[in-house]
Design an enzyme around this catalytic site. Structure first.
Site, PDB file in Angstrom:
ATOM      1  N   GLY A  31       0.845  -1.201   0.000  1.00  0.00           N
ATOM      2  CA  GLY A  31       0.000   0.000   0.000  1.00  0.00           C
ATOM      3  C   GLY A  31       0.875   1.244   0.000  1.00  0.00           C
ATOM      4  O   GLY A  31       1.811   1.340   0.779  1.00  0.00           O
ATOM      5  N   ARG A  77       0.919  -5.064  -4.937  1.00  0.00           N
ATOM      6  CA  ARG A  77       1.066  -6.263  -4.101  1.00  0.00           C
ATOM      7  C   ARG A  77       1.281  -7.397  -5.107  1.00  0.00           C
ATOM      8  O   ARG A  77       0.566  -7.480  -6.087  1.00  0.00           O
ATOM      9  CB  ARG A  77      -0.194  -6.497  -3.269  1.00  0.00           C
ATOM     10  CG  ARG A  77      -0.517  -5.297  -2.362  1.00  0.00           C
ATOM     11  CD  ARG A  77      -1.642  -5.619  -1.414  1.00  0.00           C
ATOM     12  NE  ARG A  77      -2.288  -4.429  -0.897  1.00  0.00           N
ATOM     13  CZ  ARG A  77      -1.882  -3.734   0.169  1.00  0.00           C
ATOM     14  NH1 ARG A  77      -0.814  -4.112   0.823  1.00  0.00           N
ATOM     15  NH2 ARG A  77      -2.543  -2.678   0.563  1.00  0.00           N
ATOM     16  N   ASP A 114       5.023  -4.398   6.200  1.00  0.00           N
ATOM     17  CA  ASP A 114       5.385  -5.730   6.700  1.00  0.00           C
ATOM     18  C   ASP A 114       5.394  -6.830   5.634  1.00  0.00           C
ATOM     19  O   ASP A 114       6.311  -7.642   5.583  1.00  0.00           O
ATOM     20  CB  ASP A 114       4.518  -6.123   7.901  1.00  0.00           C
ATOM     21  CG  ASP A 114       3.036  -6.107   7.596  1.00  0.00           C
ATOM     22  OD1 ASP A 114       2.651  -5.612   6.508  1.00  0.00           O
ATOM     23  OD2 ASP A 114       2.255  -6.587   8.434  1.00  0.00           O
ATOM     24  N   THR A 168       4.274   2.990   5.640  1.00  0.00           N
ATOM     25  CA  THR A 168       2.880   2.544   5.640  1.00  0.00           C
ATOM     26  C   THR A 168       2.083   3.493   6.532  1.00  0.00           C
ATOM     27  O   THR A 168       2.588   3.908   7.580  1.00  0.00           O
ATOM     28  CB  THR A 168       2.726   1.096   6.171  1.00  0.00           C
ATOM     29  OG1 THR A 168       1.353   0.878   6.542  1.00  0.00           O
ATOM     30  CG2 THR A 168       3.577   0.814   7.397  1.00  0.00           C
ATOM     31  N   ASP A 190      -0.247   2.689   8.294  1.00  0.00           N
ATOM     32  CA  ASP A 190      -0.746   1.958   9.469  1.00  0.00           C
ATOM     33  C   ASP A 190       0.158   2.076  10.704  1.00  0.00           C
ATOM     34  O   ASP A 190      -0.276   1.757  11.809  1.00  0.00           O
ATOM     35  CB  ASP A 190      -0.926   0.472   9.130  1.00  0.00           C
ATOM     36  CG  ASP A 190      -2.085   0.244   8.195  1.00  0.00           C
ATOM     37  OD1 ASP A 190      -2.936   1.157   8.070  1.00  0.00           O
ATOM     38  OD2 ASP A 190      -2.159  -0.834   7.576  1.00  0.00           O
ATOM     39  N   ASP A 211       2.475   0.204  11.773  1.00  0.00           N
ATOM     40  CA  ASP A 211       2.455  -1.050  12.533  1.00  0.00           C
ATOM     41  C   ASP A 211       3.753  -1.855  12.442  1.00  0.00           C
ATOM     42  O   ASP A 211       3.724  -3.088  12.520  1.00  0.00           O
ATOM     43  CB  ASP A 211       1.255  -1.912  12.074  1.00  0.00           C
ATOM     44  CG  ASP A 211       1.287  -2.208  10.593  1.00  0.00           C
ATOM     45  OD1 ASP A 211       2.117  -1.621   9.875  1.00  0.00           O
ATOM     46  OD2 ASP A 211       0.468  -3.027  10.138  1.00  0.00           O
ATOM     47  N   ARG A 244      -6.151  -2.184   8.996  1.00  0.00           N
ATOM     48  CA  ARG A 244      -6.710  -3.546   8.909  1.00  0.00           C
ATOM     49  C   ARG A 244      -6.364  -4.369  10.141  1.00  0.00           C
ATOM     50  O   ARG A 244      -7.183  -5.112  10.656  1.00  0.00           O
ATOM     51  CB  ARG A 244      -6.164  -4.215   7.638  1.00  0.00           C
ATOM     52  CG  ARG A 244      -6.859  -5.499   7.281  1.00  0.00           C
ATOM     53  CD  ARG A 244      -6.519  -5.984   5.901  1.00  0.00           C
ATOM     54  NE  ARG A 244      -5.176  -5.579   5.457  1.00  0.00           N
ATOM     55  CZ  ARG A 244      -4.824  -5.492   4.189  1.00  0.00           C
ATOM     56  NH1 ARG A 244      -5.679  -5.751   3.244  1.00  0.00           N
ATOM     57  NH2 ARG A 244      -3.589  -5.145   3.857  1.00  0.00           N
TER      58      ARG A 244
END
Ligand code: F6P
Length: 325
Positions: free
Chosen positions: A14, A75, A106, A129, A131, A133, A175
């Site tokens: 992403g 992806r 990741d 990212t 996110d 994360d 997500r």
């Protein structure tokens, strides 16, 4: 004697605002250290098919302020297979590339780790990212921009919610992680924040909302992370609709708007530091590592640790949000 001459680079997974700024820093730092840079388009897809171009310092002019990624991203299912990674390694070897810089998240780092192990390629990750994360960096590139985009949207939703005395469920991205939800929830003054990291009991949500609405607040806003176990804002609204029929409940899913736009100053600086650090890591002989920022200093973390365990959210912030609602 270290004879490396050419560095490969790609953006993967992403996209996130600031990927271009990171690419610029990789290319310009590499050039100052006399490395050539070969950039692959469309992430690992371009690596497998040999879709690349050489980039020099002037090719990355005027991109620091741009969202998205000039290299495109993707992806790639084929890269998940050994055969796919073998094809990618062949392309790298043919072009004399011994080190690959992956700007991504990741999933991209997992693929990169396998490529490094199976084919003895130097792989360096730059965390990008929205996110946030990845273990090994306090922040990832794009997170700050996404936060500000989401907060801006939440402020606007609050205006209309307030005008109609409505209850809004606002879904933000994430997500598997609640970083965006937690920070935007606090920054936007949300009455409730629901995250994948803390178990959401719908009955408790009902009770809390009843209490909040009883205090005759004019509008109420619940920020729901996409990955919350309730299934997101839409599913939650179905569970709550009957109980709150006298309030006009509305759902707003912010979606991919959070991934776009010009990177904030903070993301541009972060991307510039990490892009440059990635090239330095190569010069120093590192491999299978991610360059990150911890306590405002560059930190190098083994790549496998960045995705091997879950980055923890700060539960004190969740408690703070509860106190302030
Ligand atoms: O970039 C990370 C992320 O935004 C997740 O939070 C989200 O679930 C996912 O990407 C969606 O991405 P895509 O639509 O590209 O599959």
């Amino acid at each position: 004697m270290f004879t490396l001459k050419t560095i490969g680079v790609l953006t993967s997974g992403g996209d996130s605002p600031g990927m271009n700024a990171a690419l610029r820093a990789v290319v310009r730092t590499a050039s100052s250290e006399n490395y050539e840079v070969i950039a692959f388009r469309h992430g690992f897809k371009g690596l497998i098919s040999g879709d690349f171009k050489r980039l020099g310092p002037t090719d990355v002019s005027n991109i620091i302020q741009r969202g998205g990624t000039m290299l495109k991203s993707a992806r790639c299912e084929e890269f998940r297979t050994e055969e796919g990674r073998a094809k990618a390694a062949d392309v790298l070897k043919k072009e004399g590339i011994e080190a690959l810089v992956i700007i991504g998240g990741d999933g991209s780092f997992q693929g990169g780790t396998l490529l490094a192990r199976e084919h003895n390629i130097i792989v360096i990750g730059i965390p990008a990212t929205i996110d946030n994360d990845l273990v090994g960096s306090d922040e990832t590139i794009g997170y700050d921009t996404a936060l500000n985009t989401a907060m801006d949207a939440i402020d606007k939703i609050r205006d209309t919610a307030d005008a109609h005395d409505r209850l809004f469920l606002v879904e933000v991205m994430g997500r598997d992680a609640g970083f965006i939800a937690l920070d935007t929830g606090i920054a936007g003054g949300a009455e409730l924040i629901l995250l994948p990291e803390s178990l959401t009991d719908v009955n408790e949500v009902r009770t809390n909302l009843n209490g909040i609405l009883h205090e005759q607040r004019r509008s109420s806003l619940v920020v729901v992370a996409e990955g919350d176990e309730t299934g997101g804002a839409l599913k939650l609204s179905e569970k709550l609709r009957d109980d709150f029929s006298k309030y006009e409940m509305r759902v707003c899913i912010l979606g991919h708007v959070q991934r776009g736009g010009a990177p904030t100053a903070r993301d541009r600086v972060l991307a510039s530091r990490l892009g440059s650090a990635a090239v330095k890591a190569i010069s120093e002989g590192h491999t299978q590592v991610m360059v990150g920022i911890v306590n405002n200093a560059i930190k190098i973390t083994p790549l496998k640790m960045t995705f091997g365990k879950k980055k923890e959210i700060n539960f004190e912030l969740l408690d703070l949000a509860k106190k302030l609602r």
